[in-house]
Design a protein around this motif. Sequence first.
Motif, short mmCIF file in Angstrom:
data_model
loop_
_atom_site.label_atom_id
_atom_site.label_comp_id
_atom_site.label_asym_id
_atom_site.label_seq_id
_atom_site.Cartn_x
_atom_site.Cartn_y
_atom_site.Cartn_z
N PHE A 1 48.70 52.11 47.48
CA PHE A 1 47.79 51.04 47.90
C PHE A 1 46.47 51.62 48.39
N GLN A 2 45.37 50.91 48.07
CA GLN A 2 44.07 51.43 48.42
C GLN A 2 43.32 50.53 49.40
N LYS A 3 43.15 49.25 49.05
CA LYS A 3 42.26 48.42 49.84
C LYS A 3 42.62 46.95 49.68
N LEU A 4 42.59 46.19 50.79
CA LEU A 4 42.79 44.74 50.72
C LEU A 4 41.47 44.10 50.31
N GLU A 5 41.51 43.29 49.26
CA GLU A 5 40.27 42.70 48.75
C GLU A 5 40.42 41.21 48.51
N VAL A 6 39.27 40.52 48.58
CA VAL A 6 39.21 39.09 48.27
C VAL A 6 38.42 38.95 46.98
N GLY A 7 38.99 38.24 46.00
CA GLY A 7 38.32 38.12 44.69
C GLY A 7 37.82 36.70 44.45
N ASP A 8 37.22 36.49 43.27
CA ASP A 8 36.63 35.18 42.96
C ASP A 8 37.37 34.50 41.82
N HIS A 9 38.64 34.86 41.64
CA HIS A 9 39.42 34.31 40.53
C HIS A 9 40.79 33.94 41.09
N TYR A 10 41.37 32.85 40.59
CA TYR A 10 42.67 32.39 41.09
C TYR A 10 43.69 33.52 41.14
N PHE A 11 43.79 34.29 40.04
CA PHE A 11 44.82 35.34 39.98
C PHE A 11 44.43 36.61 40.73
N ARG A 12 43.20 36.63 41.24
CA ARG A 12 42.78 37.76 42.09
C ARG A 12 42.16 37.22 43.37
N SER A 13 42.84 36.25 43.98
CA SER A 13 42.31 35.62 45.20
C SER A 13 42.32 36.61 46.35
N VAL A 14 43.52 37.13 46.65
CA VAL A 14 43.66 38.19 47.65
C VAL A 14 44.57 39.24 47.01
N PHE A 15 44.08 40.47 46.98
CA PHE A 15 44.87 41.49 46.29
C PHE A 15 44.65 42.85 46.95
N ILE A 16 45.54 43.76 46.60
CA ILE A 16 45.37 45.14 47.05
C ILE A 16 45.00 45.98 45.83
#
Length: 207
Positions: A72-87
């Motif tokens: 695991f590298q980093k907790l991120e917030v995305g702009d796409h349903y399938f990448r809403s909150v991801f690591i």
Amino acid sequence: ATPGLSLWLVPNPAQLQLIQKVLPKQPETRPVSAASYPEITPHITLASSGKATQDAILRAIPSTFRPIPVEFQKLEVGDHYFRSVFISVKKTTELVALHEHIMAALDREGASPSAPAFPHMSISYIADEDGVAERKKAADELRATTVVESPETGLESVVLRCGNSEEGCVYLASFEGTEVWIVRCEGPVQDWQVLHKIIATSGTLPS
């Protein structure tokens, strides 16, 4: 995601259970879309294709592969349903080799494979109508409970705090990818179907 088939790298069963238990559920304190926070199987998408048959997907998987370390590298917030909150996940040699082998094999089949933002592990799917605010809130709640970010500068890594106080906590900075699943990703997430599971062997990765 294009409706079709996806290839997922999935943690070993013990780690799968630990991670699944700490993924966010629908909040009870605020209204959100019914499409937000479905139950997710923790995974790294190795490739997806709207054209590939199950046979083509099976042919694309190396006949033997070792368990793959996923860091695991980093907790991120995305702009796409399938990448809403991801690591986001480190591009280790073994992970990249497996991904490239599968993408090349599917390319040869004319299956136009894709793997947006490879490699990452989704934590939450949150509907666009709930917006960026809900995605950021989910990430903040994870930081308060589950995700421990490394304060050392230059060292990008996060740790998931799993398990409850009775069982004791288990801290995961990585998982061992021991299974590749073929999943039909059509319709709402809860309707997705796991069609086939391939278990890692002590064989070697394709060179």
